[in-house]
Write a protein that holds these residues in place. Sequence first.
Motif, short mmCIF file in Angstrom:
data_model
loop_
_atom_site.label_atom_id
_atom_site.label_comp_id
_atom_site.label_asym_id
_atom_site.label_seq_id
_atom_site.Cartn_x
_atom_site.Cartn_y
_atom_site.Cartn_z
N GLU A 42 0.82 -1.22 0.00
CA GLU A 42 0.00 0.00 0.00
C GLU A 42 0.85 1.27 0.00
O GLU A 42 0.56 2.23 -0.71
CB GLU A 42 -0.90 -0.01 1.25
N HIS A 86 -7.35 -3.90 3.46
CA HIS A 86 -6.62 -5.15 3.57
C HIS A 86 -7.26 -6.09 4.58
O HIS A 86 -6.64 -7.06 4.99
CB HIS A 86 -5.16 -4.88 3.94
N HIS A 93 -5.45 -4.37 -2.42
CA HIS A 93 -5.14 -2.98 -2.73
C HIS A 93 -5.85 -2.55 -4.02
O HIS A 93 -6.42 -1.46 -4.10
CB HIS A 93 -3.63 -2.82 -2.85
#
Length: 485
Positions: free
Chosen positions: A230, A373, A461
Amino acid sequence: MFSLNQRTNRALAGFLGLGAALAPISASAHVKWFAPYIVDAAPAPLTRTLSDPYFWTGIVLVLVFFVAARLIERSAAGTATLDAMDRVTDPLWRHLDTFMRIVVAGFFVAIFAVGGVYLTPDLQTPAEWVSWLQLLIAAGIVSRKTMPLSAAGIIFLWVLALRDYEFFHLLDYLALGVAVAGYLVLESSNRPDWRKHRFELLRWGVAIALMWSSLEKFAYPEWFYPLVVEKPFLTFGIPRDMFIPMAGIAEFTMGFGLLATPLIRRLSAIALFVIFNAAVYPFGRIDLIGHALIMAIIVAIAVDHTRELHFWGWIRRSLVGVPLGLASALVIFATAYWGLHAAFFGPDAQTMAELRTEQTEMATHTFSLEYPHGPIASPDMSGADSEQGAEAPDAGTLTATEAYERSMMGMHEEMMEGLRHDDPDVAFVLGMIPHHQGAIDMARIQLAAGSDRTNMALAQHIIAEQQKEIEAMRAWLRQRGIETE
């Protein structure tokens, strides 16, 4: 009371030492906000950490730094440095209790405004009355007579969270919660022999919280993989499998440094303050709120003029106390962490990989745009909806390859139809929406059929980011009177 961590700087040579350890810390709290956190999952075996060369490299660097800093502290240069620190920080030192009370009260007002949490964003609750209790805690800090009631309220919130979260998970928040509550009690006391320990109690609370939470990087390194995907800039180009254990060592040793001699603990506090401030911009205001008390206590440690060591002073002042103390801390905390987990969940608990994403009821949060996530409740390719509301491809009993092909065929037809619009701007957006949806569908298939942790993190993501862009494009179309849903 809060999980800790973040990372910012780099300079590998000084990476682990207090001031130079400005690189890896601050992911723990964030780890539970951004990655699946299944409390029951078994930690990685200790042998994995003990056989990691980066772990021992970090230990050696820390020992060298601590010994060198201790030698300087014994010299005239060390005394001069402490005297200079005292002069610079004297205005705040003389009003430190006022500063701490304002920050503690402000913190509880802030989480009252956020709503829906006990003591941190990781500990959520639907009970509205909890927020009003937080406001009462803040109000109680105004008067020394009611500060013990506020302290009792803080402990009550921690105990209340036990109903919804495992005791082992709540240990992350115990040390700091008790320290803040204890500070309020000691600060309100009329006994000087009690009050003199109030800042020392805060220091021990933060140190224990840091050392405990740092072990997550060794016990559950996979929690940090999505965060690296990320926000890859956090590692400053350091390989993931090198960065995570070195980050754990940096966090643990800076926590240990807060319990050391005056110069070392103040340098540790300054380094930690820089680190936590560096985390605010990448992670936003919620990070500032979540770490407000930690940062305030770190400031208190940095400006503390006290040079007396009340506990085990002789060993803390000696050079042999550096390796002996660090080794003892590592043994005590590692034994407690792995031992308590085995005691609570059994020695045969499943790992995160074994539990996989279907165990969403065991996680502290599931997938959403806020928690991109978190685990997705989709153990197969049966077309179950995610929390986003968009449907995954109806793969049924298809193989992964067949599911990928079907998702691409559907994407291509919708994309070509959108691109035929007369307005090139509208055509672009109408073409991009199915293009993004195709990426989301592929990512969901990966989550259902794949096993590689890096790819799983990347898929989550992609789902989060592409869905945000789809919503933005649909909003743009609605402004022009074009509906796509």
